[in-house]
Design an enzyme around this catalytic site. Structure first.
Site, PDB file in Angstrom:
ATOM      1  CD1 TRP A  87      -2.662   1.580   0.416  1.00 54.99           C
ATOM      2  CD2 TRP A  87      -2.163   1.788   2.595  1.00 54.99           C
ATOM      3  NE1 TRP A  87      -3.445   2.576   0.938  1.00 54.99           N
ATOM      4  CE2 TRP A  87      -3.165   2.728   2.258  1.00 54.99           C
ATOM      5  CE3 TRP A  87      -1.703   1.738   3.909  1.00 54.99           C
ATOM      6  CZ2 TRP A  87      -3.701   3.603   3.200  1.00 54.99           C
ATOM      7  CZ3 TRP A  87      -2.247   2.611   4.836  1.00 54.99           C
ATOM      8  CH2 TRP A  87      -3.236   3.528   4.488  1.00 54.99           C
ATOM      9  CG  ASP A 100      -2.094  -2.817   7.250  1.00 56.73           C
ATOM     10  OD1 ASP A 100      -3.218  -2.797   7.787  1.00 56.73           O
ATOM     11  OD2 ASP A 100      -1.766  -2.046   6.320  1.00 56.73           O
ATOM     12  CB  ALA A 123      -6.825  -2.742   6.114  1.00 56.01           C
ATOM     13  CE  LYS A 152     -10.580   0.537   3.481  1.00 59.28           C
ATOM     14  NZ  LYS A 152      -9.300   0.412   2.891  1.00 59.28           N
TER      15      LYS A 152
HETATM   16  N1  PMP Z   1      -3.815  -0.754   5.367  1.00 60.82           N
HETATM   17  C1  PMP Z   1      -4.163  -1.022   4.105  1.00 60.82           C
HETATM   18  C2  PMP Z   1      -3.447  -2.103   3.383  1.00 60.82           C
HETATM   19  C3  PMP Z   1      -5.164  -0.286   3.492  1.00 60.82           C
HETATM   20  O1  PMP Z   1      -5.492  -0.559   2.243  1.00 60.82           O
HETATM   21  C4  PMP Z   1      -5.812   0.740   4.218  1.00 60.82           C
HETATM   22  C5  PMP Z   1      -6.891   1.574   3.606  1.00 60.82           C
HETATM   23  N2  PMP Z   1      -6.792   1.888   2.303  1.00 60.82           N
HETATM   24  C6  PMP Z   1      -5.411   0.966   5.534  1.00 60.82           C
HETATM   25  C7  PMP Z   1      -4.420   0.197   6.079  1.00 60.82           C
HETATM   26  C8  PMP Z   1      -5.966   2.043   6.438  1.00 60.82           C
HETATM   27  O2  PMP Z   1      -7.278   2.265   6.447  1.00 60.82           O
HETATM   28  P1  PMP Z   1      -7.958   3.404   7.335  1.00 60.82           P
HETATM   29  O3  PMP Z   1      -6.922   4.311   7.850  1.00 60.82           O
HETATM   30  O4  PMP Z   1      -8.892   4.087   6.403  1.00 60.82           O
HETATM   31  O5  PMP Z   1      -8.658   2.668   8.423  1.00 60.82           O
END
Ligand code: PMP
Length: 393
Positions: free
Chosen positions: A126, A207, A209, A242
């Protein structure tokens, strides 16, 4: 003073949104931004979220501060959701400002504990991972991950590269639904990764998500649970954006599994301190929605059912796209789309081919050919399949 600031490079994905909005062509398709959309193109508020918000509104009598670590009900509920069995004697946790906030705090914590660390990240990852690390001035090493031939994981390359991580380095791993590729490790491969980390003494930072977007809530958490139960130290940054559809509420959590209770207490103190220095108290509304849902049998069942619908909708689109492409290309070379998991797949197209999809067919995806499966519906899948073939991908 402020005029000394340097202009910041615009975020590529956010630029793509603007470009898409300005496109006046009928039937344009947005496969760019990483937000779930239902077949009508709407990012809905989930039923259980609405119900939980109503309950909170009715019952809440104060908006006074919670605690620096965030509400305990939320942290317990999330630890249960992610870890299943919670090793309370080893677990420190703080609520964070989304998953991104948890990632940032995890890196700050790791650097406090080991100022000399290097962070090892998948190639690709990411983009915001890299951007945060660059901003923090952290040394970064990329490990091989995506095999552009098979569009699966280059596991031999990955193993060789993460074996080079030193003791006290961080190895960042995507818990499930790898972003941007959609290519994931099998449980057997995760076991091998654990064995390598055990040998090197590098600390995994997971991570997660997209729990619930791949193979189901428990299946998606299985790698994280394996790592958590096998290694002495693990950092976990989880996002509720998500799977609860509460993107703008900024709801996430940082969990740190420490070697023993004394190290857990040190971690808990450091994590609360980091919150205090950064934003003081973490946001509560999204966290309260999540704990209300997870601790109520009826709301939880309804949420899980809606999440399953979301997951199955994406799986259906994946298999439809793979089968359309099988027919049009007369080959199985696009079957990887059905095997990938999560919201994204990396097509493996060149930037020129991605540009061609945009100019010839008004189909927008990120320049590295990451497409958001949830940007499709049953009617647009054949349009995309045709355009992919026409662009020579
Ligand atoms: N990690 C990954 C791999 C993601 O794709 C995302 C959102 N695009 C996040 C973390 C963080 O998401 P948020 O801060 O919106 O909770």
């Amino acid at each position: 003073m402020l005029s000394n600031l340097k202009p910041q490079a615009a975020d590529k994905i956010l630029m793509l949104i603007e470009e898409f909005k300005a496109d006046t062509r009928q039937g344009k398709i947005d496969l760019g931004v990483g937000v779930y959309k239902d077949p009508q193109g709407v990012t809905p508020v989930m039923r259980a979220v609405k119900a939980a918000e109503q309950r909170i509104w009715e019952a809440q009598t104060t908006k006074a501060y919670t605690s620096l670590a965030g509400a305990a009900e939320y942290r317990n509920a999330m630890a249960n959701m992610v870890l299943g069995e919670v090793p309370g004697d080893r677990l420190a946790s703080v609520a964070s400002v989304g998953g991104t906030g948890a990632i940032r705090q995890a890196l700050e914590l790791a650097r406090m504990a080991n100022p000399d660390l290097t962070v090892h990240v998948s190639n690709p990852t990411w983009p915001n991972h890299l951007s945060i690390m660059k901003f923090m001035g952290l040394p970064v090493q990329q490990y091989r991950y995506f095999d552009s031939e098979t569009r699966g994981v280059d596991f031999d390359g990955m193993k060789a590269d993460i074996a080079k991580a030193g003791k006290g380095d961080i190895v960042l791993l995507h818990g499930c639904c790898h972003n941007p590729t959609g290519a994931n490790l099998s449980m057997e491969q995760w076991q091998e990764v654990v064995a390598i980390l055990e040998k090197t003494g590098a600390v995994p930072m997971i991570d997660i998500a997209y729990q619930g977007f791949g193979d189901g809530l428990d299946a998606d958490a299985a790698p994280t649970r394996l790592v958590a139960s096998s290694l002495p130290e693990v950092l976990i940054a989880a996002s509720c954006s998500k799977n609860f559809g509460i993107y703008r509420e900024r709801t996430g959590i940082l969990m740190a599994l420490a070697e023993n209770t004394a190290a857990r207490d040190l971690s808990q103190g450091a994590m609360a301190f980091l919150n205090r220095q950064t934003f003081s108290f973490p946001p509560d509304h999204g966290a309260r929605i999540v704990s209300t849902i997870l601790t109520d049998a009826e709301l939880r069942a309804d949420w899980a059912a809606e999440l399953e619908d979301v997951r199955n909708t994406m799986l259906g689109l994946r298999s439809q796209l793979a089968s359309e492409l099988r027919e049009l290309s007369g080959s199985d070379r696009f079957d990887f789309i059905a095997h990938h998991r999560g919201m994204f797949s990396r097509l493996g197209a060149t930037p020129e081919q991605v540009e061609k999809l945009k100019t010839d067919s008004a189909i927008y995806m990120v320049g590295d050919s990451r497409l958001n499966i949830a940007g499709l519906n049953r009617d647009t899948v054949p349009v995309l399949a045709r355009a992919i073939i026409d662009a020579g991908i």
